[in-house]
Design a protein around this motif. Structure first.
Motif, PDB file in Angstrom:
ATOM      1  N   PHE A   3     -82.147   3.975 -17.516  1.00  0.00           N
ATOM      2  CA  PHE A   3     -82.989   2.870 -17.097  1.00  0.00           C
ATOM      3  C   PHE A   3     -82.462   1.497 -17.504  1.00  0.00           C
ATOM      4  CE2 PHE A   3     -85.945   6.496 -17.408  1.00  0.00           C
ATOM      5  CZ  PHE A   3     -86.230   6.589 -16.071  1.00  0.00           C
ATOM      6  N   ILE A   4     -81.886   1.367 -18.654  1.00  0.00           N
ATOM      7  CA  ILE A   4     -81.440   0.045 -19.112  1.00  0.00           C
ATOM      8  C   ILE A   4     -79.978  -0.186 -18.772  1.00  0.00           C
ATOM      9  CG2 ILE A   4     -81.089  -1.406 -21.137  1.00  0.00           C
ATOM     10  CD1 ILE A   4     -83.595  -0.050 -22.313  1.00  0.00           C
ATOM     11  N   THR A   5     -79.105   0.709 -19.197  1.00  0.00           N
ATOM     12  CA  THR A   5     -77.671   0.510 -18.993  1.00  0.00           C
ATOM     13  C   THR A   5     -77.320   0.512 -17.515  1.00  0.00           C
ATOM     14  OG1 THR A   5     -77.243   1.572 -21.119  1.00  0.00           O
ATOM     15  CG2 THR A   5     -75.385   1.338 -19.618  1.00  0.00           C
ATOM     16  N   MET A   6     -77.817   1.488 -16.770  1.00  0.00           N
ATOM     17  CA  MET A   6     -77.475   1.569 -15.352  1.00  0.00           C
ATOM     18  C   MET A   6     -78.087   0.423 -14.553  1.00  0.00           C
ATOM     19  SD  MET A   6     -75.302   3.881 -15.166  1.00  0.00           S
ATOM     20  CE  MET A   6     -75.093   4.004 -13.416  1.00  0.00           C
ATOM     21  N   THR A   7     -79.275  -0.050 -14.932  1.00  0.00           N
ATOM     22  CA  THR A   7     -79.864  -1.206 -14.259  1.00  0.00           C
ATOM     23  C   THR A   7     -79.025  -2.445 -14.506  1.00  0.00           C
ATOM     24  OG1 THR A   7     -82.069  -0.254 -14.452  1.00  0.00           O
ATOM     25  CG2 THR A   7     -81.934  -2.625 -14.059  1.00  0.00           C
ATOM     26  N   PHE A   8     -78.575  -2.640 -15.738  1.00  0.00           N
ATOM     27  CA  PHE A   8     -77.723  -3.784 -16.066  1.00  0.00           C
ATOM     28  C   PHE A   8     -76.409  -3.723 -15.292  1.00  0.00           C
ATOM     29  CE2 PHE A   8     -74.504  -5.810 -18.793  1.00  0.00           C
ATOM     30  CZ  PHE A   8     -74.986  -7.109 -18.744  1.00  0.00           C
ATOM     31  N   ILE A   9     -75.786  -2.552 -15.240  1.00  0.00           N
ATOM     32  CA  ILE A   9     -74.519  -2.398 -14.505  1.00  0.00           C
ATOM     33  C   ILE A   9     -74.738  -2.673 -13.020  1.00  0.00           C
ATOM     34  CG2 ILE A   9     -72.799  -0.701 -13.767  1.00  0.00           C
ATOM     35  CD1 ILE A   9     -72.999   0.515 -16.580  1.00  0.00           C
ATOM     36  N   ALA A  10     -75.840  -2.200 -12.452  1.00  0.00           N
ATOM     37  CA  ALA A  10     -76.121  -2.430 -11.032  1.00  0.00           C
ATOM     38  C   ALA A  10     -76.325  -3.917 -10.749  1.00  0.00           C
ATOM     39  CB  ALA A  10     -77.354  -1.637 -10.610  1.00  0.00           C
ATOM     40  N   LEU A  11     -77.033  -4.618 -11.627  1.00  0.00           N
ATOM     41  CA  LEU A  11     -77.251  -6.053 -11.426  1.00  0.00           C
ATOM     42  C   LEU A  11     -75.955  -6.836 -11.523  1.00  0.00           C
ATOM     43  CD1 LEU A  11     -80.596  -6.589 -13.372  1.00  0.00           C
ATOM     44  CD2 LEU A  11     -80.237  -6.645 -10.892  1.00  0.00           C
ATOM     45  N   VAL A  39     -68.054  -5.535  -1.360  1.00  0.00           N
ATOM     46  CA  VAL A  39     -68.862  -4.352  -1.677  1.00  0.00           C
ATOM     47  C   VAL A  39     -67.993  -3.273  -2.302  1.00  0.00           C
ATOM     48  CG1 VAL A  39     -70.219  -2.484  -0.653  1.00  0.00           C
ATOM     49  CG2 VAL A  39     -70.625  -4.835   0.047  1.00  0.00           C
ATOM     50  N   GLY A  40     -66.818  -3.066  -1.762  1.00  0.00           N
ATOM     51  CA  GLY A  40     -65.905  -2.054  -2.317  1.00  0.00           C
ATOM     52  C   GLY A  40     -65.514  -2.351  -3.752  1.00  0.00           C
ATOM     53  N   PHE A  67     -70.888 -13.014  -5.595  1.00  0.00           N
ATOM     54  CA  PHE A  67     -69.919 -14.041  -5.979  1.00  0.00           C
ATOM     55  C   PHE A  67     -68.634 -13.924  -5.160  1.00  0.00           C
ATOM     56  CE2 PHE A  67     -66.212 -15.199  -8.583  1.00  0.00           C
ATOM     57  CZ  PHE A  67     -66.430 -16.573  -8.660  1.00  0.00           C
ATOM     58  N   LEU A  68     -68.149 -12.709  -4.981  1.00  0.00           N
ATOM     59  CA  LEU A  68     -66.927 -12.522  -4.210  1.00  0.00           C
ATOM     60  C   LEU A  68     -67.119 -12.921  -2.749  1.00  0.00           C
ATOM     61  CD1 LEU A  68     -65.622  -9.129  -5.635  1.00  0.00           C
ATOM     62  CD2 LEU A  68     -64.669 -11.398  -6.037  1.00  0.00           C
ATOM     63  N   THR A  69     -68.293 -12.623  -2.206  1.00  0.00           N
ATOM     64  CA  THR A  69     -68.550 -12.948  -0.803  1.00  0.00           C
ATOM     65  C   THR A  69     -68.790 -14.438  -0.604  1.00  0.00           C
ATOM     66  OG1 THR A  69     -69.493 -10.771  -0.412  1.00  0.00           O
ATOM     67  CG2 THR A  69     -70.042 -12.484   1.172  1.00  0.00           C
ATOM     68  N   PHE A  70     -69.733 -15.000  -1.343  1.00  0.00           N
ATOM     69  CA  PHE A  70     -70.130 -16.377  -1.100  1.00  0.00           C
ATOM     70  C   PHE A  70     -69.347 -17.389  -1.933  1.00  0.00           C
ATOM     71  CE2 PHE A  70     -74.045 -13.933  -0.085  1.00  0.00           C
ATOM     72  CZ  PHE A  70     -74.007 -14.138   1.284  1.00  0.00           C
ATOM     73  N   GLY A  71     -68.906 -17.000  -3.113  1.00  0.00           N
ATOM     74  CA  GLY A  71     -68.175 -17.922  -3.976  1.00  0.00           C
ATOM     75  C   GLY A  71     -66.704 -18.017  -3.641  1.00  0.00           C
ATOM     76  N   LEU A  72     -66.090 -16.891  -3.368  1.00  0.00           N
ATOM     77  CA  LEU A  72     -64.657 -16.875  -3.104  1.00  0.00           C
ATOM     78  C   LEU A  72     -64.319 -16.675  -1.632  1.00  0.00           C
ATOM     79  CD1 LEU A  72     -63.374 -14.791  -6.156  1.00  0.00           C
ATOM     80  CD2 LEU A  72     -63.531 -17.266  -5.919  1.00  0.00           C
ATOM     81  N   GLY A  73     -65.313 -16.364  -0.815  1.00  0.00           N
ATOM     82  CA  GLY A  73     -65.090 -16.211   0.613  1.00  0.00           C
ATOM     83  C   GLY A  73     -64.406 -14.917   1.009  1.00  0.00           C
ATOM     84  N   ALA A 126     -73.933  -6.139  -8.348  1.00  0.00           N
ATOM     85  CA  ALA A 126     -74.485  -6.874  -7.205  1.00  0.00           C
ATOM     86  C   ALA A 126     -74.139  -8.359  -7.303  1.00  0.00           C
ATOM     87  CB  ALA A 126     -75.994  -6.681  -7.125  1.00  0.00           C
ATOM     88  N   GLY A 127     -74.221  -8.913  -8.509  1.00  0.00           N
ATOM     89  CA  GLY A 127     -73.828 -10.308  -8.703  1.00  0.00           C
ATOM     90  C   GLY A 127     -72.360 -10.540  -8.402  1.00  0.00           C
TER      91      GLY A 127
END
Length: 98
Positions: A48-56, A77-78, A64-70, A59-60
């Motif tokens: 619940f804690i570790t996997m939620t943190f890793i998922a967040l 996603v990969g 960042f890769l999509t919108f920040g670096l284009g 996702a961030g």
């Protein structure tokens, strides 16, 4: 109604199976014996804690890769999934070897 009850039952069974497998892995690696309550707490914290943190964080990273670096969405996603999977496996191996 029945699907909710079935999901709860399967979730409970899955958690109990996770704890049993975790205890077996720890025993196989020669780690010190702990009580079932301690192992249950560690598995719950990991789930619940570790996997939620890793998922967040993954996702961030994707955003960042999509919108920040284009970078294209597919590559973002990969890379995010790969980073999350490697980090999750690494943390689980650390948990088993404690």
């Amino acid at each position: 109604m029945w699907s909710i009850l079935a999901d709860l039952f399967i979730g409970f069974f899955d958690f109990v199976l996770d704890v049993v497998l975790f205890r077996g892995l720890r025993r196989k690696h020669g780690s010190r014996d702990r009580s079932v309550a301690e192992d249950t707490y560690e598995v719950a914290r990991f789930d619940f804690i570790t996997m939620t943190f890793i998922a967040l964080v993954s996702a961030g990273l994707m955003l960042f890769l999509t919108f920040g670096l284009g970078l294209s969405a597919g590559w973002s996603v990969g890379i995010g999934i790969a980073v999350g999977a490697i980090w999750g496996i690494w943390r689980y191996v650390q948990l088993v070897r404690e």
